[in-house]
Design a protein around this motif. Structure first.
Motif, PDB file in Angstrom:
ATOM      1  N   MET A   1       0.824  -1.192   0.000  1.00  0.00           N
ATOM      2  CA  MET A   1       0.000   0.000   0.000  1.00  0.00           C
ATOM      3  C   MET A   1       0.876   1.267   0.000  1.00  0.00           C
ATOM      4  SD  MET A   1      -3.421   0.949   2.142  1.00  0.00           S
ATOM      5  CE  MET A   1      -3.339  -0.362   3.265  1.00  0.00           C
ATOM      6  N   LEU A   2       0.397   2.292  -0.718  1.00  0.00           N
ATOM      7  CA  LEU A   2       1.162   3.533  -0.768  1.00  0.00           C
ATOM      8  C   LEU A   2       1.188   4.167   0.625  1.00  0.00           C
ATOM      9  CD1 LEU A   2       2.624   5.427  -2.793  1.00  0.00           C
ATOM     10  CD2 LEU A   2       0.489   6.737  -2.898  1.00  0.00           C
ATOM     11  N   PHE A  75      19.826   9.972   0.749  1.00  0.00           N
ATOM     12  CA  PHE A  75      19.528   8.813  -0.081  1.00  0.00           C
ATOM     13  C   PHE A  75      18.015   8.641  -0.218  1.00  0.00           C
ATOM     14  CE2 PHE A  75      23.914   8.312   0.825  1.00  0.00           C
ATOM     15  CZ  PHE A  75      24.428   7.759  -0.344  1.00  0.00           C
ATOM     16  N   MET A  76      17.335   9.776  -0.118  1.00  0.00           N
ATOM     17  CA  MET A  76      15.897   9.813  -0.405  1.00  0.00           C
ATOM     18  C   MET A  76      15.680  11.003  -1.340  1.00  0.00           C
ATOM     19  SD  MET A  76      16.863  11.453   2.359  1.00  0.00           S
ATOM     20  CE  MET A  76      16.580  12.703   3.567  1.00  0.00           C
TER      21      MET A  76
ATOM     22  N   HIS B 119       1.669   8.082  -9.514  1.00  0.00           N
ATOM     23  CA  HIS B 119       1.860   7.188  -8.376  1.00  0.00           C
ATOM     24  C   HIS B 119       3.161   7.647  -7.740  1.00  0.00           C
ATOM     25  CE1 HIS B 119       3.365   2.963  -7.051  1.00  0.00           C
ATOM     26  NE2 HIS B 119       2.718   3.517  -6.062  1.00  0.00           N
ATOM     27  N   LEU B 120       3.058   8.323  -6.602  1.00  0.00           N
ATOM     28  CA  LEU B 120       4.214   9.039  -6.057  1.00  0.00           C
ATOM     29  C   LEU B 120       4.365   8.711  -4.582  1.00  0.00           C
ATOM     30  CD1 LEU B 120       4.683  12.922  -6.475  1.00  0.00           C
ATOM     31  CD2 LEU B 120       5.717  11.572  -4.693  1.00  0.00           C
ATOM     32  N   TRP B 122       6.352   6.141  -1.334  1.00  0.00           N
ATOM     33  CA  TRP B 122       6.902   4.829  -0.972  1.00  0.00           C
ATOM     34  C   TRP B 122       5.796   3.794  -0.991  1.00  0.00           C
ATOM     35  CZ3 TRP B 122      12.151   4.338   0.486  1.00  0.00           C
ATOM     36  CH2 TRP B 122      12.839   5.557   0.561  1.00  0.00           C
ATOM     37  N   ASN B 123       6.055   2.708  -1.694  1.00  0.00           N
ATOM     38  CA  ASN B 123       5.054   1.663  -1.773  1.00  0.00           C
ATOM     39  C   ASN B 123       5.729   0.298  -1.653  1.00  0.00           C
ATOM     40  OD1 ASN B 123       2.618   0.331  -2.123  1.00  0.00           O
ATOM     41  ND2 ASN B 123       1.983   1.602  -3.858  1.00  0.00           N
ATOM     42  N   THR B 124       4.948  -0.673  -1.179  1.00  0.00           N
ATOM     43  CA  THR B 124       5.485  -1.997  -0.876  1.00  0.00           C
ATOM     44  C   THR B 124       5.486  -2.872  -2.126  1.00  0.00           C
ATOM     45  OG1 THR B 124       4.323  -1.718   1.200  1.00  0.00           O
ATOM     46  CG2 THR B 124       5.261  -3.887   0.782  1.00  0.00           C
ATOM     47  N   GLU B 140       9.452  -5.058   0.930  1.00  0.00           N
ATOM     48  CA  GLU B 140      10.218  -3.825   1.194  1.00  0.00           C
ATOM     49  C   GLU B 140       9.490  -2.643   0.549  1.00  0.00           C
ATOM     50  OE1 GLU B 140      12.736  -3.098   3.006  1.00  0.00           O
ATOM     51  OE2 GLU B 140      13.995  -4.878   3.261  1.00  0.00           O
ATOM     52  N   ASP B 141       9.728  -1.445   1.078  1.00  0.00           N
ATOM     53  CA  ASP B 141       9.167  -0.226   0.490  1.00  0.00           C
ATOM     54  C   ASP B 141      10.197   0.437  -0.423  1.00  0.00           C
ATOM     55  OD1 ASP B 141       6.708  -0.331   1.764  1.00  0.00           O
ATOM     56  OD2 ASP B 141       7.476   0.654   3.566  1.00  0.00           O
ATOM     57  N   TYR B 143      10.725   3.792  -3.440  1.00  0.00           N
ATOM     58  CA  TYR B 143      10.199   5.094  -3.847  1.00  0.00           C
ATOM     59  C   TYR B 143       9.817   5.096  -5.330  1.00  0.00           C
ATOM     60  CZ  TYR B 143       9.655  10.108  -4.379  1.00  0.00           C
ATOM     61  OH  TYR B 143       9.142  11.342  -4.638  1.00  0.00           O
ATOM     62  N   ILE B 145       7.820   7.152  -8.604  1.00  0.00           N
ATOM     63  CA  ILE B 145       7.238   8.390  -9.131  1.00  0.00           C
ATOM     64  C   ILE B 145       7.047   8.185 -10.626  1.00  0.00           C
ATOM     65  CG2 ILE B 145       9.553   9.501  -9.080  1.00  0.00           C
ATOM     66  CD1 ILE B 145       8.010  12.189  -8.816  1.00  0.00           C
ATOM     67  N   GLU B 185      18.015   4.106  -6.099  1.00  0.00           N
ATOM     68  CA  GLU B 185      19.007   5.082  -5.626  1.00  0.00           C
ATOM     69  C   GLU B 185      18.406   6.125  -4.693  1.00  0.00           C
ATOM     70  OE1 GLU B 185      17.465   5.170  -8.423  1.00  0.00           O
ATOM     71  OE2 GLU B 185      17.325   7.195  -9.239  1.00  0.00           O
ATOM     72  N   LYS B 186      17.059   6.133  -4.617  1.00  0.00           N
ATOM     73  CA  LYS B 186      16.371   7.080  -3.733  1.00  0.00           C
ATOM     74  C   LYS B 186      15.633   6.345  -2.634  1.00  0.00           C
ATOM     75  CE  LYS B 186      17.545  10.685  -5.803  1.00  0.00           C
ATOM     76  NZ  LYS B 186      18.195  11.783  -5.099  1.00  0.00           N
ATOM     77  N   GLN B 188      16.868   4.637   0.015  1.00  0.00           N
ATOM     78  CA  GLN B 188      17.656   4.395   1.225  1.00  0.00           C
ATOM     79  C   GLN B 188      18.186   2.956   1.240  1.00  0.00           C
ATOM     80  OE1 GLN B 188      14.841   5.988   4.067  1.00  0.00           O
ATOM     81  NE2 GLN B 188      15.537   8.058   3.689  1.00  0.00           N
ATOM     82  N   GLU B 189      18.170   2.321   2.405  1.00  0.00           N
ATOM     83  CA  GLU B 189      18.881   1.049   2.499  1.00  0.00           C
ATOM     84  C   GLU B 189      18.294  -0.032   1.596  1.00  0.00           C
ATOM     85  OE1 GLU B 189      19.064  -0.972   6.213  1.00  0.00           O
ATOM     86  OE2 GLU B 189      20.659  -2.287   5.506  1.00  0.00           O
ATOM     87  N   ILE B 192      19.687   0.445  -1.900  1.00  0.00           N
ATOM     88  CA  ILE B 192      21.122   0.190  -2.018  1.00  0.00           C
ATOM     89  C   ILE B 192      21.394  -1.313  -1.964  1.00  0.00           C
ATOM     90  CG2 ILE B 192      23.321   0.482  -0.780  1.00  0.00           C
ATOM     91  CD1 ILE B 192      22.644   3.368  -0.450  1.00  0.00           C
TER      92      ILE B 192
END
Lengths: 259, 203
Positions: A1-2, A75-76, B119-120, B122-124, B140-141, B143, B145, B185-186, B188-189, B192
């Protein structure tokens, strides 16, 4: 889910980070931008916004050297804004690693610039800052310092189909007051605008965030004062938002870069 | 190992290089054919419209070069965001144009009656259940866009999906071709680690 996004908004006066109240011109100094970015990155915030809030007044460009240092800590996704007037300005900000640019004064003057910019860079990296000022007559106007009287909702109706990817909606009256969000304003705007909306202005207590996320369907909130002047962290805000049933991204793992 | 990040005028290459450096790998940002041929891994990032992206690839003389390296020489390839979409047969932003056609399918606009587009955020993601190698990234989530999504012809090419109204393709994989709609690359962990996993398997 977003997930619902928590976005620290760093406002810069040309020297350091500052925090305004009601957009007044006597802001409090609140620290160093690069250090703040580093802390926010370590706290796994969902995104970061960095605005040079006096760039257009002073007719100056974004300090690219500083912006680059900020982005290097992150890194975001990072959005940069302030003093953007030309396609070249946007190009410069994206070239140093910005993911989005925030347009305001330029598009009040010339909304068609949104189309020009989106044609070159794609609409997803164009964010529009909408600063809503409620005046004594009870109506909302588009706050600006270029002496334009523009009614907020008719402006939004006009630009709603323009190619931008997101708006940052700030209540000027509630800015820095930490007394809650302008919920009626948010409800009105989310009916008009169909791209994602970042709401800011007024968040000072966890209750304010719960109220915002339980009474509207917006997916992102910007905040500054609550991080500068209280003990609350982005994680506290996320837990509050989760408590009213909205999904958030909680990172349990702590990633510490080696270099 | 040298990683070539393709410079074709479509956005944020600096962030990709920064993330790769964090993993301890060396990369170059390049539009030079010789350097691309010499590289061990090719990364195609990119933001912007599909049509502009293809135009830039054609004008820069990248289409044959990349197809030769990736399809013929089986060089490891990582596509990110627009760099994933461009490997489809067709794109539609703003109108229907031919893509690189490395993975069959079409990139179409996200349909939404009550969802905000793009669709912008963090999504799973969900990793396809029979995939062992990437199982650790399930749920995992990341990012995202984007306003367009990759509708693949062959479900076997899908590695990860994401729910946004419908189940959308979040990542594809076919032999040496790895590509994702989100921005590792956006992210986070989680981001990466995913790129590291792919690069480590070729190191």
């Amino acid at each position: 889910m977003l997930k619902s996004r928590i976005i620290p908004i760093m406002t810069f006066n040309g020297f350091g980070l500052v925090k305004t109240k009601g957009f007044a011109k006597n802001p409090r100094m609140v620290g160093n931008a690069v250090q703040a970015a580093k802390v926010y990155n370590n706290r796994n915030v969902d995104e970061l916004v960095f605005l040079d809030i006096y760039a257009s007044d002073k007719n100056r460009k974004m300090n690219l050297q500083l912006a680059r240092l900020i982005i290097n800590e992150c890194f975001m996704p990072v959005a940069l804004g302030g003093g953007i007037k030309t396609i070249e300005d946007i190009h410069d900000l994206l070239a140093i690693g910005a993911d989005k640019v925030v347009l305001k004064t330029k598009i009040i003057d010339n909304p068609e610039f949104i189309k020009e910019a989106a044609e070159v860079f794609g609409n997803q990296c164009i964010t529009i800052a909408i600063d809503a000022e409620k005046r004594d007559d009870g109506n909302y106007y588009l706050y600006n310092r270029i002496d334009k009287k523009i009614e907020l909702y008719s402006f939004l109706e006009k630009i709603k189909s323009y190619p931008f990817g997101e708006i940052i909606l700030t209540s000027v009256n509630n800015d820095g007051m930490m007394n809650g969000f302008d919920i009626p304003l948010v409800k009105e705007v989310e009916e008009i605008i169909k791209v994602p909306i970042v709401v800011s202005g007024g968040g000072g207590e966890l209750e304010h965030f719960k109220e915002l996320f339980s009474t509207t369907s917006i997916e992102a909130v910007g905040a500054a004062s609550i991080f500068h002047f209280t003990r609350y962290t982005p994680r506290d805000l996320k837990l509050a938002i989760a408590s009213v049933g909205r999904p958030v991204r909680i990172v349990e793992k702590q990633y510490i870069p080696e270099n | 190992m040298t990683i070539a990040i393709i410079k074709y005028g479509m956005g944020n290459v600096a962030s990709v290089q920064k993330a790769i450096k964090k993993m301890g790998y060396h990369s170059i940002i390049t539009d030079n054919a010789y350097e691309i041929e010499k590289a061990d891994v090719i990364i195609l990032p990119g933001v912007g419209s599909f049509k502009k992206g293809m135009e830039n690839l054609i004008e820069g003389g990248f289409v044959e070069l990349l197809s030769k390296e990736v399809l013929l020489n089986k060089k490891p390839f990582i596509g990110i965001c627009l760099g994933m979409q461009l490997i489809a047969t067709y794109g539609n932003e703003p109108e229907r144009v031919k893509g690189l056609d490395w993975i069959k399918g079409e990139v179409i606009k996200i349909k939404s009656d009550n969802l905000r587009v793009p669709h912008l955020g963090w999504n799973t993601i969900t990793v396809k259940n029979n995939n062992k190698k990437y199982k650790e990234f399930n749920k995992e989530d990341y990012y995202f866009i984007h306003s367009y999504h990759f509708l693949t012809e062959n479900p076997n090419d899908i590695l990860m999906t994401v729910d946004y109204g419908d189940s959308l393709v979040a990542a594809v994989q076919k032999e040496n071709i790895h590509a994702m709609q989100f921005h590792p690359e956006k992210s986070q962990e989680a981001g990466i680690q995913l790129i590291k996993k792919i690069l480590d398997s070729y190191a």
